[in-house]
Design an enzyme around this catalytic site. Structure first.
Site, PDB file in Angstrom:
ATOM      1  N   SER A  66       0.872  -1.308  -0.047  1.00  0.00           N
ATOM      2  CA  SER A  66       0.099  -0.043   0.069  1.00  0.00           C
ATOM      3  C   SER A  66       0.943   1.191   0.005  1.00  0.00           C
ATOM      4  CB  SER A  66      -1.054  -0.161   1.215  1.00  0.00           C
ATOM      5  OG  SER A  66      -1.671   1.107   1.307  1.00  0.00           O
ATOM      6  N   TYR A  82      -0.871  -0.617  10.498  1.00  0.00           N
ATOM      7  CA  TYR A  82      -0.988  -0.990   8.973  1.00  0.00           C
ATOM      8  C   TYR A  82       0.022  -0.645   8.188  1.00  0.00           C
ATOM      9  CZ  TYR A  82      -3.446  -1.632   4.501  1.00  0.00           C
ATOM     10  OH  TYR A  82      -3.817  -1.727   3.304  1.00  0.00           O
TER      11      TYR A  82
END
Length: 252
Positions: A138, A148
């Site tokens: 990401s 994350y």
């Protein structure tokens, strides 16, 4: 053509990887927790493309179920030529408000599972001197955005190293780093997306298409779209406090 194994294949980017790879003529192994959704996608792809599709339901945070997928990836009698590590989840709340067991599950899915699958895949691919791996990371890997971002930063760093190290053996490893994509990801974590500007959204078809092309070109990192390439460039010079982005908010 070869066999591609895709995790998180029941929806979103995983399902789109399945469609595009099937259209190219690759046989598929589809991995996700939801057997019914996998079977539905498998039937669609068999009917549309005629490729062989195997369904392998598994929760990759479960040790025994992950081991079954690892065994499938490393099976020399049924070689996997393309591995797509796509399975992932998001956490809505701040680190201190998230139960520890949820954080541990998050790390198992984003780090332990792709590490285990890459290990099996690279061992098997090395014996054949060819193979392709796409690890869906990401843009968050480049910015400070909680655990994350930390997990995706691991995937980015590992992929870059593995691509440099194993390319000599004919193995290409690419970290695919999209930004916001129109999938079920945010709704599943219960997060509202109303505050995200429309121009930041990408379509899954584009993300997958660019990721596959960059992987074929031997790139260690793929960042779809110029707008997110610009975000990554800015992340190198802007203060961390400006890169955290807005607070995640639940849907109402």
């Amino acid at each position: 053509m070869t066999t591609a194994l895709i995790t998180g294949a029941s929806s979103g980017l995983g399902a789109e990887f399945a469609r595009q790879l099937a259209a190219q003529g690759h046989a598929l192994v589809l991995v996700a927790r939801d057997r019914a959704r996998l079977e539905k996608l498998a039937a669609e792809l068999r009917s549309r493309t005629g490729v062989e599709v195997e369904v392998l339901p598994a929760d990759l945070t479960d040790e025994a179920q992950l081991a079954a997928v690892v065994d499938r990836v490393g099976d020399p009698a049924r070689p996997v030529g393309i591995l797509v590590n796509n399975a992932g989840i998001g956490l809505l709340h701040d680190f201190d408000r998230t139960p520890l067991e949820d954080e541990i599950k998050h790390v198992r899915l984003h780090v332990e599972a792709p590490l285990s699958l890459c290990h099996a895949a690279i061992r098997a691919m090395s014996a054949r001197n060819e193979g392709r791996i796409i690890n869906v990371a990401s843009v968050a890997a480049f910015v400070p955005r909680g655990s994350y971002s930390a997990a995706k930063a691991w995937m980015l760093a590992f992929s870059r190293w593995a691509n440099l190290h194993y390319k000599r053996r004919g193995i290409i490893v690419t970290a695919l780093c999209p930004g916001f994509v129109h999938t079920e990801f945010h709704s599943r974590m219960g997060m509202t997306t109303k505050f995200i500007p429309p121009f930041l959204w990408l379509r899954a078809e584009r993300v997958v298409r660019e990721g596959l092309v960059d992987n074929l070109r031997g790139k260690g990192v793929s960042i779809p779209s110029r707008r997110y390439k610009a975000v990554v460039l800015l992340s190198r010079v802007l203060p961390g406090r400006l890169l955290q982005g807005p607070q995640r908010r639940p849907r109402r």
